[in-house]
Design an enzyme around this catalytic site. Structure first.
Site, mmCIF file in Angstrom:
data_model
loop_
_atom_site.group_PDB
_atom_site.id
_atom_site.type_symbol
_atom_site.label_atom_id
_atom_site.label_comp_id
_atom_site.label_asym_id
_atom_site.label_seq_id
_atom_site.Cartn_x
_atom_site.Cartn_y
_atom_site.Cartn_z
ATOM 1 N N CYS A 15 0.805 -1.220 0.000
ATOM 2 C CA CYS A 15 0.000 0.000 0.000
ATOM 3 C C CYS A 15 0.839 1.270 0.000
ATOM 4 O O CYS A 15 0.288 2.364 -0.099
ATOM 5 C CB CYS A 15 -0.962 -0.024 1.190
ATOM 6 S SG CYS A 15 -2.332 -1.179 0.945
ATOM 7 N N SER A 46 -15.513 8.259 0.177
ATOM 8 C CA SER A 46 -14.171 7.682 0.361
ATOM 9 C C SER A 46 -14.233 6.405 1.185
ATOM 10 O O SER A 46 -13.348 6.127 1.992
ATOM 11 C CB SER A 46 -13.231 8.694 1.032
ATOM 12 O OG SER A 46 -13.091 9.847 0.244
ATOM 13 N N ASP A 48 -14.627 2.133 1.813
ATOM 14 C CA ASP A 48 -13.728 1.047 1.453
ATOM 15 C C ASP A 48 -14.196 0.244 0.250
ATOM 16 O O ASP A 48 -13.388 -0.407 -0.413
ATOM 17 C CB ASP A 48 -13.551 0.113 2.659
ATOM 18 C CG ASP A 48 -12.901 0.834 3.817
ATOM 19 O OD1 ASP A 48 -11.719 1.175 3.696
ATOM 20 O OD2 ASP A 48 -13.578 1.067 4.838
ATOM 21 N N ASP A 65 -8.317 -4.316 -5.323
ATOM 22 C CA ASP A 65 -7.055 -3.804 -4.796
ATOM 23 C C ASP A 65 -5.916 -4.637 -5.378
ATOM 24 O O ASP A 65 -6.004 -5.859 -5.409
ATOM 25 C CB ASP A 65 -7.039 -3.884 -3.267
ATOM 26 C CG ASP A 65 -6.263 -2.742 -2.642
ATOM 27 O OD1 ASP A 65 -5.142 -2.474 -3.134
ATOM 28 O OD2 ASP A 65 -6.750 -2.134 -1.689
ATOM 29 N N HIS A 136 -7.930 -11.687 -14.740
ATOM 30 C CA HIS A 136 -7.397 -11.074 -15.957
ATOM 31 C C HIS A 136 -5.918 -10.814 -15.750
ATOM 32 O O HIS A 136 -5.495 -10.396 -14.662
ATOM 33 C CB HIS A 136 -8.125 -9.766 -16.255
ATOM 34 C CG HIS A 136 -7.690 -9.119 -17.533
ATOM 35 N ND1 HIS A 136 -7.941 -9.663 -18.769
ATOM 36 C CD2 HIS A 136 -7.005 -7.968 -17.762
ATOM 37 C CE1 HIS A 136 -7.444 -8.871 -19.710
ATOM 38 N NE2 HIS A 136 -6.861 -7.834 -19.128
#
Length: 343
Positions: A15, A46, A48, A65, A136
């Site tokens: 992150c 904003s 999660d 993510d 993908h």
């Protein structure tokens, strides 16, 4: 390159690779806002993950993510990346159902490495109770991996990030300091046992803390990731709320303060500091305590706003699972400062 070798494809990931919160907010502010009334939670808060109502009793939770490696072990990197992506479902009060792999991988790299990454990720999806349904992949210059995850939640049981109440206690379910330990490890300076603790934290699903939280009056939740504790706490604030944080109550990984004092810092941590500078007042903290507040967390814990009467029992039950956690502060009526941090 064989899987057994030290891969050295970790050049700063997890992150810490996020765009800074200030830059991101400027870009997102120019996008049109959806008008579908069934979109219960979108980008405007904003939060999660997105939540879309299908029926009066069922909504889907969607998130994705992915990021570059922060570990040289491909299997562990896959576990961390998957754990991090799955966390957003738990932060919304949801249950994981399906996941899709997102893969960027250099064509010249050993495909056994990719196999180990995917194996680590798939094991975490299974542990979460979900089904890995596909994905993908594209050829890229650097490795990147993550998940797109779909979950379900009852529309009346959604945990948004900005619905806390005055008097709520703030419970953090994982220790801080992951970014500092990963930076030290990348430079060969991390304590081996301390870094192993950081890896255990990053590969622990927030599923277990979320299951405990569901038994209590939790009014709001988020997970603490790339924007650091103060950045994600800011996202929980409304104009009528402030928060007081007690630095001594923060759960912190072993040697994280030492890493801060040795300046094993990240650019993302400094972006977080700049973003929070006019939103938080820090009273009498050491440099290391401040850095832990801004440190970007990969696969960090849940930050829960819990009714004050329920906070002690919730905290005790999470600790009973062997999860390092802490009652780190409280929500207050709006003060001059949005966030106040005391020793």
């Amino acid at each position: 390159m064989s899987v057994g070798e030290t891969l050295n494809f970790c050049r700063g990931g997890g992150c810490t690779a996020k765009l800074g919160p200030a830059a991101l907010s400027r870009v997102l502010s120019g996008l049109p806002r959806p008008t579908d009334p069934n979109l219960l939670i979108g980008a405007q808060s904003s939060d999660d993950a997105a939540v879309y109502r299908l029926r009066d009793d069922v909504a889907i939770v969607q998130t994705l993510d992915f990021f570059p490696p922060m570990l040289d072990d491909p299997y562990l990197f896959g576990q961390v990346a998957a754990t991090n992506a799955l966390s957003d479902i738990y932060a919304m009060g949801g249950e994981v159902k399906t996941a899709l792999n997102i893969v960027c991988f250099p064509e010249e790299m050993d495909l056994n490495i990719l196999g180990e990454i995917l194996r680590g990720g798939s094991e975490k999806v299974v542990e979460a109770g979900g089904s890995l349904a596909g994905g993908h992949s594209i050829a890229d210059q650097e490795v990147k991996y993550g998940l797109s995850v779909t979950g379900v939640v009852h529309p009346q049981h959604i945990l948004a990030n900005n619905t806390g109440r005055v008097g709520d206690h703030l419970i953090l379910t994982k220790p801080l300091g992951v970014g500092l330990l990963c930076t030290a490890a990348r430079l060969g300076q991390a304590d081996e046992n301390a870094f192993a603790g950081a890896v255990r934290s990053m590969t622990t699903l927030n599923k277990y803390a979320a299951q405990v939280a569901a038994k209590y009056r939790v009014h709001a939740a988020t997970d603490v990731t790339g924007f650091g504790l103060l950045g994600h706490l800011h996202e929980m604030m409304r104009p009528d709320l402030s928060a007081r944080i007690h630095a001594h109550a923060l759960p912190v990984l072993d040697t994280a303060y030492d890493c801060a004092n040795e300046f094993y810092l990240t650019a993302a941590g400094q972006r977080n500091r700049n973003f929070a500078a006019h939103r938080a007042v820090l009273h009498g903290l050491t440099f290391a305590q401040e850095e832990v507040l801004f440190d970007p967390q990969t696969s960090g814990g849940l930050l829960l706003a819990v009714a004050s009467e329920d906070a002690p029992a919730l905290l005790e039950e999470i600790r009973g699972l062997g999860l390092p956690c802490g009652d780190i502060g409280q929500l207050l009526p709006r003060l001059e400062a949005e966030i106040i941090v005391e020793p």
